[in-house]
Design a protein around this motif. Structure first.
Motif, PDB file in Angstrom:
ATOM      1  N   GLU A  14       0.861  -1.182   0.000  1.00 48.65           N
ATOM      2  CA  GLU A  14       0.000   0.000   0.000  1.00 48.65           C
ATOM      3  C   GLU A  14       0.896   1.231   0.000  1.00 48.65           C
ATOM      4  N   ILE A  15       0.787   2.062  -1.032  1.00 46.31           N
ATOM      5  CA  ILE A  15       1.690   3.190  -1.246  1.00 46.31           C
ATOM      6  C   ILE A  15       1.264   4.397  -0.420  1.00 46.31           C
ATOM      7  N   GLY A  16       2.249   5.050   0.205  1.00 44.12           N
ATOM      8  CA  GLY A  16       1.995   6.233   1.010  1.00 44.12           C
ATOM      9  C   GLY A  16       2.704   7.465   0.494  1.00 44.12           C
ATOM     10  N   LYS A  17       3.237   8.255   1.397  1.00 43.39           N
ATOM     11  CA  LYS A  17       3.822   9.553   1.052  1.00 43.39           C
ATOM     12  C   LYS A  17       5.142   9.402   0.280  1.00 43.39           C
ATOM     13  N   THR A  18       5.506  10.482  -0.412  1.00 41.69           N
ATOM     14  CA  THR A  18       6.777  10.528  -1.136  1.00 41.69           C
ATOM     15  C   THR A  18       7.914  10.840  -0.167  1.00 41.69           C
ATOM     16  N   LEU A  19       8.955  10.018  -0.209  1.00 41.56           N
ATOM     17  CA  LEU A  19      10.121  10.220   0.660  1.00 41.56           C
ATOM     18  C   LEU A  19      11.223  11.004  -0.035  1.00 41.56           C
ATOM     19  N   GLY A  20      11.274  10.904  -1.359  1.00 46.67           N
ATOM     20  CA  GLY A  20      12.312  11.591  -2.121  1.00 46.67           C
ATOM     21  C   GLY A  20      11.992  11.511  -3.600  1.00 46.67           C
ATOM     22  N   GLU A  21      12.619  12.396  -4.366  1.00 41.43           N
ATOM     23  CA  GLU A  21      12.330  12.441  -5.799  1.00 41.43           C
ATOM     24  C   GLU A  21      13.570  12.863  -6.562  1.00 41.43           C
ATOM     25  N   GLY A  22      13.868  12.144  -7.657  1.00 42.18           N
ATOM     26  CA  GLY A  22      15.003  12.466  -8.510  1.00 42.18           C
ATOM     27  C   GLY A  22      14.551  12.652  -9.946  1.00 42.18           C
ATOM     28  N   SER A  23      15.505  12.686 -10.865  1.00 39.64           N
ATOM     29  CA  SER A  23      15.188  12.918 -12.280  1.00 39.64           C
ATOM     30  C   SER A  23      14.431  11.758 -12.903  1.00 39.64           C
ATOM     31  N   PHE A  24      14.724  10.541 -12.448  1.00 37.45           N
ATOM     32  CA  PHE A  24      14.158   9.358 -13.089  1.00 37.45           C
ATOM     33  C   PHE A  24      13.278   8.517 -12.165  1.00 37.45           C
ATOM     34  N   ALA A  25      13.188   8.879 -10.893  1.00 31.81           N
ATOM     35  CA  ALA A  25      12.462   8.030  -9.961  1.00 31.81           C
ATOM     36  C   ALA A  25      11.910   8.826  -8.785  1.00 31.81           C
ATOM     37  N   LYS A  26      10.879   8.238  -8.165  1.00 31.42           N
ATOM     38  CA  LYS A  26      10.366   8.716  -6.891  1.00 31.42           C
ATOM     39  C   LYS A  26      10.528   7.592  -5.882  1.00 31.42           C
ATOM     40  N   ALA A  40      10.358   0.980   1.601  1.00 32.21           N
ATOM     41  CA  ALA A  40      10.468   2.115   0.681  1.00 32.21           C
ATOM     42  C   ALA A  40      10.462   1.538  -0.731  1.00 32.21           C
ATOM     43  N   ILE A  41       9.690   2.144  -1.614  1.00 32.75           N
ATOM     44  CA  ILE A  41       9.618   1.659  -2.993  1.00 32.75           C
ATOM     45  C   ILE A  41      10.144   2.737  -3.940  1.00 32.75           C
ATOM     46  N   LYS A  42      11.185   2.379  -4.661  1.00 36.50           N
ATOM     47  CA  LYS A  42      11.744   3.268  -5.684  1.00 36.50           C
ATOM     48  C   LYS A  42      10.981   3.015  -6.977  1.00 36.50           C
ATOM     49  N   ILE A  43      10.247   4.017  -7.441  1.00 37.98           N
ATOM     50  CA  ILE A  43       9.396   3.880  -8.626  1.00 37.98           C
ATOM     51  C   ILE A  43      10.070   4.584  -9.792  1.00 37.98           C
ATOM     52  N   ILE A  44      10.439   3.804 -10.782  1.00 37.87           N
ATOM     53  CA  ILE A  44      11.225   4.314 -11.916  1.00 37.87           C
ATOM     54  C   ILE A  44      10.377   4.318 -13.177  1.00 37.87           C
ATOM     55  N   ASP A  45      10.405   5.421 -13.903  1.00 37.66           N
ATOM     56  CA  ASP A  45       9.658   5.566 -15.146  1.00 37.66           C
ATOM     57  C   ASP A  45      10.425   4.885 -16.286  1.00 37.66           C
ATOM     58  N   ARG A  46       9.838   3.860 -16.878  1.00 41.88           N
ATOM     59  CA  ARG A  46      10.521   3.101 -17.934  1.00 41.88           C
ATOM     60  C   ARG A  46      10.878   3.974 -19.140  1.00 41.88           C
ATOM     61  N   ASP A  47       9.948   4.836 -19.574  1.00 45.03           N
ATOM     62  CA  ASP A  47      10.193   5.664 -20.757  1.00 45.03           C
ATOM     63  C   ASP A  47      11.389   6.589 -20.565  1.00 45.03           C
ATOM     64  N   ARG A  48      11.481   7.216 -19.381  1.00 41.35           N
ATOM     65  CA  ARG A  48      12.613   8.109 -19.111  1.00 41.35           C
ATOM     66  C   ARG A  48      13.930   7.334 -19.092  1.00 41.35           C
ATOM     67  N   VAL A  49      13.902   6.142 -18.513  1.00 40.68           N
ATOM     68  CA  VAL A  49      15.099   5.303 -18.455  1.00 40.68           C
ATOM     69  C   VAL A  49      15.582   4.972 -19.863  1.00 40.68           C
ATOM     70  N   LEU A  50      14.654   4.612 -20.750  1.00 46.22           N
ATOM     71  CA  LEU A  50      15.015   4.251 -22.117  1.00 46.22           C
ATOM     72  C   LEU A  50      15.475   5.469 -22.915  1.00 46.22           C
ATOM     73  N   HIS A  52      16.926   8.184 -21.804  1.00 48.42           N
ATOM     74  CA  HIS A  52      18.233   8.652 -21.339  1.00 48.42           C
ATOM     75  C   HIS A  52      19.292   7.544 -21.298  1.00 48.42           C
ATOM     76  N   LYS A  53      18.912   6.365 -21.785  1.00 53.90           N
ATOM     77  CA  LYS A  53      19.841   5.238 -21.936  1.00 53.90           C
ATOM     78  C   LYS A  53      20.559   4.889 -20.629  1.00 53.90           C
ATOM     79  N   ILE A  54      19.773   4.763 -19.549  1.00 54.13           N
ATOM     80  CA  ILE A  54      20.359   4.404 -18.257  1.00 54.13           C
ATOM     81  C   ILE A  54      19.831   3.060 -17.751  1.00 54.13           C
ATOM     82  N   LEU A  55      19.278   2.261 -18.680  1.00 53.60           N
ATOM     83  CA  LEU A  55      18.758   0.957 -18.279  1.00 53.60           C
ATOM     84  C   LEU A  55      19.855   0.085 -17.676  1.00 53.60           C
TER      85      LEU A  55
END
Length: 236
Positions: A14-26, A40-50, A52-55
């Motif tokens: 069950e997801i709660g508040k945001t602990l931190g945020e970066g360029s590619f993930a929350k 803590a769950i690091k949520i990464i946006d697949r499109d941004r990763v692809l 910016h070629k950081i997969l």
């Protein structure tokens, strides 16, 4: 779109508040609905990763953390994925970054600095014994739990050697300029163990002094000053 009054869930979390945020993930606080444990769950946006070629960097972080089991290293619990997101489920550490503590208090008392430094060295030594080199050690990547236990995090720039040999040199220039060893900024290669220890030394200085030993106004001046320091070390 979430229905008002409902909570977002990812699998059993069950997801709660945001602990931190970066360029590619929350990073979000979450609770395991089966056990009640906080994570803590690091949520990464697949499109941004692809885009910016950081997969490869994400894969490296995941594979490295799967191999490391140590009380002073942030624990990876599991990895999940959807069509648009990658979810990295991590141990929840509620004490914040060591950086925040230094920023608030300035230099720490010797006993406290010693305790954090011992925990850092224990974690780094464990990683080195398994051929893993973090390459971005700094107070922002050192987390504290509610009991003051230090946890090394963020292995996205790490390097891993299957065969540990003394003559193996790394060549990728990476890390945070104020904390990296001078030889990392050259194209001659560097020893992963030695350069991590340099970063640990800088961290110890910051813990004891409350400010950076190398803090020049631009990258070139910082590099030149570090090279001068290295030459002095070599003379003695």
């Amino acid at each position: 779109m979430a229905i008002p009054g409902t909570r977002t869930r990812v699998g059993k979390y069950e997801i709660g508040k945001t602990l931190g945020e970066g360029s590619f993930a929350k990073v979000k606080y979450a609770k395991n609905t089966e056990t009640g444990d906080s994570v803590a769950i690091k949520i990464i946006d697949r499109d941004r990763v692809l885009r910016h070629k950081i997969l490869s960097q994400i894969k490296r972080e995941i594979s490295t953390m799967k191999l490391i089991k140590h009380p002073n290293v942030l624990k990876l619990i599991e990895v999940m994925a959807s069509k648009t997101k990658i979810y990295i489920v991590l141990e929840y550490v509620g004490g914040g970054e060591l950086f925040d503590k230094i920023a608030k208090l300035g230099r720490l008392k010797e006993d406290e600095a010693r305790r954090y430094f011992q925990q850092l060295i224990n974690a780094v030594d464990y990683c080195h014994s398994r051929g893993m080199y973090h390459r971005d050690l700094k107070p922002e990547n050192l987390l504290l739990d509610s009991f003051g236990v230090l946890k090394v995090s963020d292995f996205g720039l790490s390097a891993f050697s299957q065969q540990i040999r003394e003559d193996v040199l790394l060549h990728t220039a990476c890390g945070t300029p104020n904390y990296v060893a001078p030889e990392v900024l050259t194209d001659k290669g560097y020893d992963g163990t030695a350069t991590n220890i340099w970063s640990c030394g800088v961290i110890l200085f910051v813990l004891m002094a409350g400010y950076l030993p190398f803090d020049e106004p631009n990258h070139m001046a910082l590099k030149a000053f570090k090279n001068l320091v290295l030459q002095v070390f070599l003379i003695f």
